[in-house]
Design an enzyme around this catalytic site. Structure first.
Site, short mmCIF file in Angstrom:
data_model
loop_
_atom_site.label_atom_id
_atom_site.label_comp_id
_atom_site.label_asym_id
_atom_site.label_seq_id
_atom_site.Cartn_x
_atom_site.Cartn_y
_atom_site.Cartn_z
N ASN A 1 -43.90 -18.63 -10.56
CA ASN A 1 -45.22 -17.98 -10.55
C ASN A 1 -46.21 -18.95 -9.91
OD1 ASN A 1 -47.66 -16.78 -11.10
ND2 ASN A 1 -47.54 -17.05 -13.33
N LYS B 1 -49.23 -18.44 -9.11
CA LYS B 1 -50.62 -18.22 -9.54
C LYS B 1 -51.54 -18.23 -8.31
CE LYS B 1 -49.38 -20.09 -13.97
NZ LYS B 1 -49.77 -20.70 -15.21
N HIS C 1 -49.31 -11.44 -18.04
CA HIS C 1 -49.43 -12.91 -18.15
C HIS C 1 -50.64 -13.25 -19.02
CE1 HIS C 1 -49.97 -17.10 -17.17
NE2 HIS C 1 -48.71 -17.10 -16.80
N GLU D 1 -52.87 -15.35 -18.75
CA GLU D 1 -54.12 -15.58 -18.00
C GLU D 1 -54.78 -14.24 -17.67
OE1 GLU D 1 -52.33 -18.10 -15.03
OE2 GLU D 1 -52.02 -19.61 -16.58
N GLU E 1 -43.87 -16.78 -23.28
CA GLU E 1 -44.67 -17.92 -22.83
C GLU E 1 -45.71 -18.27 -23.89
OE1 GLU E 1 -44.63 -18.23 -18.27
OE2 GLU E 1 -46.15 -16.76 -18.77
N GLY F 1 -49.19 -24.76 -18.62
CA GLY F 1 -50.01 -25.68 -17.84
C GLY F 1 -50.52 -26.88 -18.61
N SER G 1 -44.77 -25.01 -19.13
CA SER G 1 -44.41 -26.39 -18.82
C SER G 1 -42.89 -26.61 -18.74
CB SER G 1 -45.04 -27.36 -19.82
OG SER G 1 -46.46 -27.23 -19.80
P1 PGA Z 1 -46.54 -23.64 -16.25
O1 PGA Z 1 -46.89 -22.08 -16.15
O2 PGA Z 1 -45.08 -23.78 -15.91
O3 PGA Z 1 -47.43 -24.31 -15.24
O4 PGA Z 1 -46.82 -24.07 -17.65
C1 PGA Z 1 -45.99 -21.10 -16.57
C2 PGA Z 1 -46.60 -19.73 -16.42
O5 PGA Z 1 -47.81 -19.59 -16.64
O6 PGA Z 1 -45.92 -18.76 -16.03
#
Ligand code: PGA
Length: 250
Positions: free
Chosen positions: A9, A11, A96, A98, A168, A174, A213
């Site tokens: 992803n 983003k 997601h 976000e 997640e 992140g 992460s």
């Molecule tokens: P990250 O994001 O690996 O940077 O923690 C994962 C995600 O949001 O899908």
């Protein structure tokens, strides 16, 4: 046997030129990935049309990061599932954290998105997960159960079989704080049980990815868990070498 899947992803990262370079690197390194691992890349909307063909030729799946909850019409700035399907996008990330947090996407809206994606033959990669305060209050199972009940468990059985799920934990996204493999496995096993209660043995075939992460260091132990079928990778998917080494972590 469930599918093993590693999805990147991106983003809101990479200009078109940067994205093109990253795609080339991923394609070059793809031969190092075992055949039984499905690789998927989710670049920004602006890159999808030009990346679809080279990715398809390389045997890599292409995903959008979002789609509209309406078919078409006066929804300025939105991109529909039909548009995505028309340029051969195969998957769509939906729900997601976000999107839920910054764009107010409720379970109601997400159910509409999942249904529209399926109608246009896009495979939803549906994301769920608890926030830090919810984990600290011991409510992680309650939270993910509610997210599943209000969206995935509303689908007819034939549609459910097309879904990819991603757990997640929001506190791990992140932040560099990966869930331990035991924490992740515990939730994945719970999710599979909830799905089994609704859909029966079909839930044995649902890929459940871990995200948050996940990187070349943490992936091997996570992917070694019985109910973890791969990863949804943010930060580590922006470096071809890291993304490929996550894909080789099974
Ligand atoms: P990250 O994001 O690996 O940077 O923690 C994962 C995600 O949001 O899908």
């Amino acid at each position: 046997m469930r599918k093993k899947i590693v999805a990147g992803n991106w983003k809101m990262n990479t200009t078109y030129e940067e994205g093109e370079k990253l795609i080339q690197e991923i394609i070059e390194k793809k031969s190092a990935v075992k055949n039984d691992v499905t690789l998927i890349v989710a670049p920004p909307f602006t890159h999808l049309c030009c990346f679809a063909e080279p990715l398809c030729k390389a045997g890599i799946g292409i995903a959008a990061q979002n789609c509209a909850n309406h078919e078409a019409g006066a929804y300025t700035g939105e991109v529909s599932a039909a548009m995505l399907a028309s340029i051969d996008v195969q998957y769509c990330i939906i729900g997601h954290s976000e999107r839920r947090e910054y764009y107010g996407e409720t379970n109601e809206i997400l159910l509409e998105k999942v249904k529209i994606a399926l109608k246009h033959k896009l495979t939803p990669i549906f994301c769920i997960g608890e926030k830090l305060s919810e984990r600290e209050a011991g409510k992680q199972f309650e939270v993910v159960n509610a997210q599943l009940q209000s969206v995935i468990c509303q689908l007819p059985a034939a549609d459910f079989e097309k879904i990819i799920l991603a757990y997640e934990p929001v506190w791990a996204i992140g932040t560099g704080k990966t869930a331990t493999s035991a924490q992740a496995q515990e939730v994945h096993a719970y999710l599979r049980k909830v799905l089994k209660d609704t859909f029966g043995v079909a839930a044995d075939h649902t890929p459940i990815l871990y995200g948050g992460s996940c990187n070349p260091t943490t992936a091997p132990e996570l992917f070694g868990q019985p109910d973890i079928d791969g990863g949804l990778i943010g930060g580590a998917s922006l470096k071809a070498a890291d993304f490929i080494s996550v894909a080789n972590a099974f």
